[in-house]
Design a protein around this motif. Sequence first.
Motif, PDB file in Angstrom:
ATOM      1  N   ILE A   5       0.804  -1.154  -0.070  1.00 21.95           N
ATOM      2  CA  ILE A   5       0.035   0.154   0.176  1.00 21.95           C
ATOM      3  C   ILE A   5       0.718   1.226   0.012  1.00 21.95           C
ATOM      4  CG2 ILE A   5      -1.860   1.251   1.345  1.00 21.95           C
ATOM      5  CD1 ILE A   5      -2.507  -1.601   2.118  1.00 21.95           C
ATOM      6  N   ASP A   6       0.838   1.792  -0.892  1.00 14.24           N
ATOM      7  CA  ASP A   6       1.653   3.052  -1.363  1.00 14.24           C
ATOM      8  C   ASP A   6       0.756   4.297  -0.871  1.00 14.24           C
ATOM      9  OD1 ASP A   6       3.022   5.518  -2.509  1.00 14.24           O
ATOM     10  OD2 ASP A   6       4.522   4.009  -3.503  1.00 14.24           O
ATOM     11  N   THR A   7       1.150   4.852   0.214  1.00 17.18           N
ATOM     12  CA  THR A   7       0.559   5.928   0.872  1.00 17.18           C
ATOM     13  C   THR A   7       0.925   7.341  -0.108  1.00 17.18           C
ATOM     14  OG1 THR A   7       1.965   6.525   2.507  1.00 17.18           O
ATOM     15  CG2 THR A   7      -0.067   5.110   2.891  1.00 17.18           C
ATOM     16  N   THR A   8       1.846   7.384  -0.670  1.00 17.43           N
ATOM     17  CA  THR A   8       2.293   8.690  -1.376  1.00 17.43           C
ATOM     18  C   THR A   8       1.407   8.628  -2.735  1.00 17.43           C
ATOM     19  OG1 THR A   8       4.608   8.581  -0.563  1.00 17.43           O
ATOM     20  CG2 THR A   8       4.171   9.663  -2.303  1.00 17.43           C
ATOM     21  N   LEU A   9       1.540   7.443  -3.371  1.00 14.99           N
ATOM     22  CA  LEU A   9       0.658   7.364  -4.635  1.00 14.99           C
ATOM     23  C   LEU A   9      -0.731   6.860  -4.422  1.00 14.99           C
ATOM     24  CD1 LEU A   9       3.410   5.136  -6.684  1.00 14.99           C
ATOM     25  CD2 LEU A   9       2.940   7.361  -7.089  1.00 14.99           C
ATOM     26  N   GLU A  10      -1.160   6.646  -3.408  1.00 14.35           N
ATOM     27  CA  GLU A  10      -2.516   6.302  -2.890  1.00 14.35           C
ATOM     28  C   GLU A  10      -2.835   5.207  -3.887  1.00 14.35           C
ATOM     29  OE1 GLU A  10      -4.828   9.937  -3.232  1.00 14.35           O
ATOM     30  OE2 GLU A  10      -3.928  10.858  -1.256  1.00 14.35           O
ATOM     31  N   ARG A  11      -1.997   4.012  -4.031  1.00 14.06           N
ATOM     32  CA  ARG A  11      -2.298   3.004  -4.857  1.00 14.06           C
ATOM     33  C   ARG A  11      -1.966   1.619  -3.937  1.00 14.06           C
ATOM     34  NH1 ARG A  11      -3.919   3.400 -10.086  1.00 14.06           N
ATOM     35  NH2 ARG A  11      -3.605   5.553 -10.954  1.00 14.06           N
ATOM     36  N   ILE A  12      -2.494   0.662  -4.471  1.00 19.05           N
ATOM     37  CA  ILE A  12      -2.284  -0.699  -4.091  1.00 19.05           C
ATOM     38  C   ILE A  12      -1.249  -1.270  -4.916  1.00 19.05           C
ATOM     39  CG2 ILE A  12      -2.998  -3.133  -3.362  1.00 19.05           C
ATOM     40  CD1 ILE A  12      -5.496  -1.527  -2.479  1.00 19.05           C
ATOM     41  N   ILE A  13      -0.314  -1.706  -4.768  1.00 20.91           N
ATOM     42  CA  ILE A  13       0.699  -2.105  -5.922  1.00 20.91           C
ATOM     43  C   ILE A  13       0.752  -3.895  -5.680  1.00 20.91           C
ATOM     44  CG2 ILE A  13       3.015  -2.523  -6.662  1.00 20.91           C
ATOM     45  CD1 ILE A  13       3.253   0.529  -5.392  1.00 20.91           C
ATOM     46  N   VAL A  14       0.448  -4.610  -6.691  1.00 27.81           N
ATOM     47  CA  VAL A  14       0.583  -5.933  -6.715  1.00 27.81           C
ATOM     48  C   VAL A  14       1.521  -6.641  -7.245  1.00 27.81           C
ATOM     49  CG1 VAL A  14      -2.070  -5.937  -6.519  1.00 27.81           C
ATOM     50  CG2 VAL A  14      -0.993  -6.100  -8.825  1.00 27.81           C
ATOM     51  N   PRO A  15       2.023  -7.672  -6.968  1.00 26.40           N
ATOM     52  CA  PRO A  15       3.071  -8.330  -7.789  1.00 26.40           C
ATOM     53  C   PRO A  15       2.772  -8.465  -9.240  1.00 26.40           C
ATOM     54  CG  PRO A  15       2.451  -9.751  -6.022  1.00 26.40           C
ATOM     55  CD  PRO A  15       1.434  -8.487  -6.157  1.00 26.40           C
ATOM     56  N   ASP A  16       3.824  -8.452 -10.142  1.00 22.71           N
ATOM     57  CA  ASP A  16       3.630  -8.532 -11.495  1.00 22.71           C
ATOM     58  C   ASP A  16       2.857  -9.866 -11.934  1.00 22.71           C
ATOM     59  OD1 ASP A  16       5.193  -6.377 -11.909  1.00 22.71           O
ATOM     60  OD2 ASP A  16       6.840  -7.474 -12.257  1.00 22.71           O
ATOM     61  N   SER A  17       2.709 -10.992 -11.050  1.00 26.08           N
ATOM     62  CA  SER A  17       2.316 -12.105 -11.341  1.00 26.08           C
ATOM     63  C   SER A  17       0.616 -12.238 -10.925  1.00 26.08           C
ATOM     64  CB  SER A  17       2.751 -13.381 -10.560  1.00 26.08           C
ATOM     65  OG  SER A  17       2.907 -13.227  -9.440  1.00 26.08           O
ATOM     66  N   PHE A  18       0.199 -11.266 -10.197  1.00 28.11           N
ATOM     67  CA  PHE A  18      -1.126 -11.114  -9.530  1.00 28.11           C
ATOM     68  C   PHE A  18      -2.256 -11.435 -10.507  1.00 28.11           C
ATOM     69  CE2 PHE A  18      -4.883  -8.385  -8.682  1.00 28.11           C
ATOM     70  CZ  PHE A  18      -5.433  -9.285  -7.358  1.00 28.11           C
ATOM     71  N   PHE A  19      -2.412 -10.744 -11.750  1.00 24.81           N
ATOM     72  CA  PHE A  19      -3.382 -10.786 -12.681  1.00 24.81           C
ATOM     73  C   PHE A  19      -3.418 -12.364 -13.102  1.00 24.81           C
ATOM     74  CE2 PHE A  19      -2.806  -6.526 -12.334  1.00 24.81           C
ATOM     75  CZ  PHE A  19      -4.170  -6.271 -12.127  1.00 24.81           C
ATOM     76  N   ASN A  20      -2.142 -12.987 -13.566  1.00 21.98           N
ATOM     77  CA  ASN A  20      -2.058 -14.290 -13.856  1.00 21.98           C
ATOM     78  C   ASN A  20      -2.583 -15.070 -13.051  1.00 21.98           C
ATOM     79  OD1 ASN A  20      -1.112 -13.486 -16.692  1.00 21.98           O
ATOM     80  ND2 ASN A  20       0.911 -13.468 -15.988  1.00 21.98           N
ATOM     81  N   GLN A  21      -2.072 -15.060 -11.470  1.00 18.37           N
ATOM     82  CA  GLN A  21      -2.518 -15.971 -10.684  1.00 18.37           C
ATOM     83  C   GLN A  21      -4.282 -16.103 -10.465  1.00 18.37           C
ATOM     84  OE1 GLN A  21      -0.343 -15.076  -7.081  1.00 18.37           O
ATOM     85  NE2 GLN A  21       1.655 -15.707  -7.947  1.00 18.37           N
ATOM     86  N   ILE A  22      -4.602 -14.939 -10.369  1.00 17.82           N
ATOM     87  CA  ILE A  22      -6.131 -14.894 -10.369  1.00 17.82           C
ATOM     88  C   ILE A  22      -6.764 -15.660 -11.522  1.00 17.82           C
ATOM     89  CG2 ILE A  22      -8.212 -13.212 -10.077  1.00 17.82           C
ATOM     90  CD1 ILE A  22      -6.488 -13.246  -7.802  1.00 17.82           C
ATOM     91  N   ASP A  23      -6.285 -15.187 -12.473  1.00 17.70           N
ATOM     92  CA  ASP A  23      -6.652 -15.958 -13.911  1.00 17.70           C
ATOM     93  C   ASP A  23      -6.547 -17.419 -13.802  1.00 17.70           C
ATOM     94  OD1 ASP A  23      -7.351 -13.574 -15.090  1.00 17.70           O
ATOM     95  OD2 ASP A  23      -5.612 -13.356 -16.397  1.00 17.70           O
ATOM     96  N   LYS A  24      -5.488 -17.777 -13.341  1.00 18.79           N
ATOM     97  CA  LYS A  24      -5.392 -19.376 -13.284  1.00 18.79           C
ATOM     98  C   LYS A  24      -6.396 -19.929 -12.102  1.00 18.79           C
ATOM     99  CE  LYS A  24      -0.659 -19.627 -14.257  1.00 18.79           C
ATOM    100  NZ  LYS A  24       0.897 -19.808 -13.984  1.00 18.79           N
ATOM    101  N   MET A  25      -6.574 -19.166 -11.073  1.00 16.03           N
ATOM    102  CA  MET A  25      -7.560 -19.671  -9.893  1.00 16.03           C
ATOM    103  C   MET A  25      -9.004 -19.679 -10.741  1.00 16.03           C
ATOM    104  SD  MET A  25      -6.623 -18.105  -6.291  1.00 16.03           S
ATOM    105  CE  MET A  25      -5.971 -16.284  -6.911  1.00 16.03           C
ATOM    106  N   ASN A  26      -9.531 -18.696 -11.533  1.00 14.61           N
ATOM    107  CA  ASN A  26     -10.545 -18.518 -12.167  1.00 14.61           C
ATOM    108  C   ASN A  26     -10.791 -19.836 -13.008  1.00 14.61           C
ATOM    109  OD1 ASN A  26     -11.729 -16.469 -10.865  1.00 14.61           O
ATOM    110  ND2 ASN A  26     -10.795 -14.780 -12.334  1.00 14.61           N
ATOM    111  N   GLN A  27      -9.656 -20.023 -13.984  1.00 11.90           N
ATOM    112  CA  GLN A  27      -9.829 -21.251 -14.834  1.00 11.90           C
ATOM    113  C   GLN A  27     -10.009 -22.638 -14.174  1.00 11.90           C
ATOM    114  OE1 GLN A  27      -5.885 -21.774 -17.037  1.00 11.90           O
ATOM    115  NE2 GLN A  27      -6.683 -23.471 -18.301  1.00 11.90           N
ATOM    116  N   VAL A  28      -9.141 -22.867 -12.978  1.00  7.46           N
ATOM    117  CA  VAL A  28      -9.591 -23.944 -12.118  1.00  7.46           C
ATOM    118  C   VAL A  28     -11.120 -23.959 -11.628  1.00  7.46           C
ATOM    119  CG1 VAL A  28      -9.061 -25.348  -9.936  1.00  7.46           C
ATOM    120  CG2 VAL A  28      -7.211 -24.163 -11.360  1.00  7.46           C
ATOM    121  N   LEU A  29     -11.712 -22.916 -11.376  1.00  9.48           N
ATOM    122  CA  LEU A  29     -12.909 -22.815 -11.093  1.00  9.48           C
ATOM    123  C   LEU A  29     -13.953 -23.285 -12.094  1.00  9.48           C
ATOM    124  CD1 LEU A  29     -13.111 -19.558  -8.762  1.00  9.48           C
ATOM    125  CD2 LEU A  29     -13.445 -22.054  -8.155  1.00  9.48           C
ATOM    126  N   ALA A  30     -13.471 -22.698 -13.360  1.00  8.49           N
ATOM    127  CA  ALA A  30     -14.518 -23.102 -14.408  1.00  8.49           C
ATOM    128  C   ALA A  30     -14.210 -24.569 -14.817  1.00  8.49           C
ATOM    129  CB  ALA A  30     -13.886 -21.990 -15.579  1.00  8.49           C
TER     130      ALA A  30
END
Length: 67
Positions: A5-30
């Motif tokens: 959590i970057d309070t200067t940028l007012e952003r939540i910074i996720v790992p570069d792999s975040f979206f791919n990991q969520i996509d993989k979890m969604n693929q398993v669910l499907a």
Amino acid sequence: MRFTIDTTLERIIVPDSFFNQIDKMNQVLAERGAADKKIDYVQYINEAIAKAQKNAPVRKSDVKTLK
């Protein structure tokens, strides 16, 4: 998975792999017939933050003692 959590940028910074990991979890669910339980990126972060807020903040150097 760790977020920053970057309070200067007012952003939540996720790992570069975040979206791919969520996509993989969604693929398993499907594949298991639970596509209706699809994980939303923002909701996943909000739930993780809500869980983390139940605990006291810790210094980065103290994290290894929590495992």
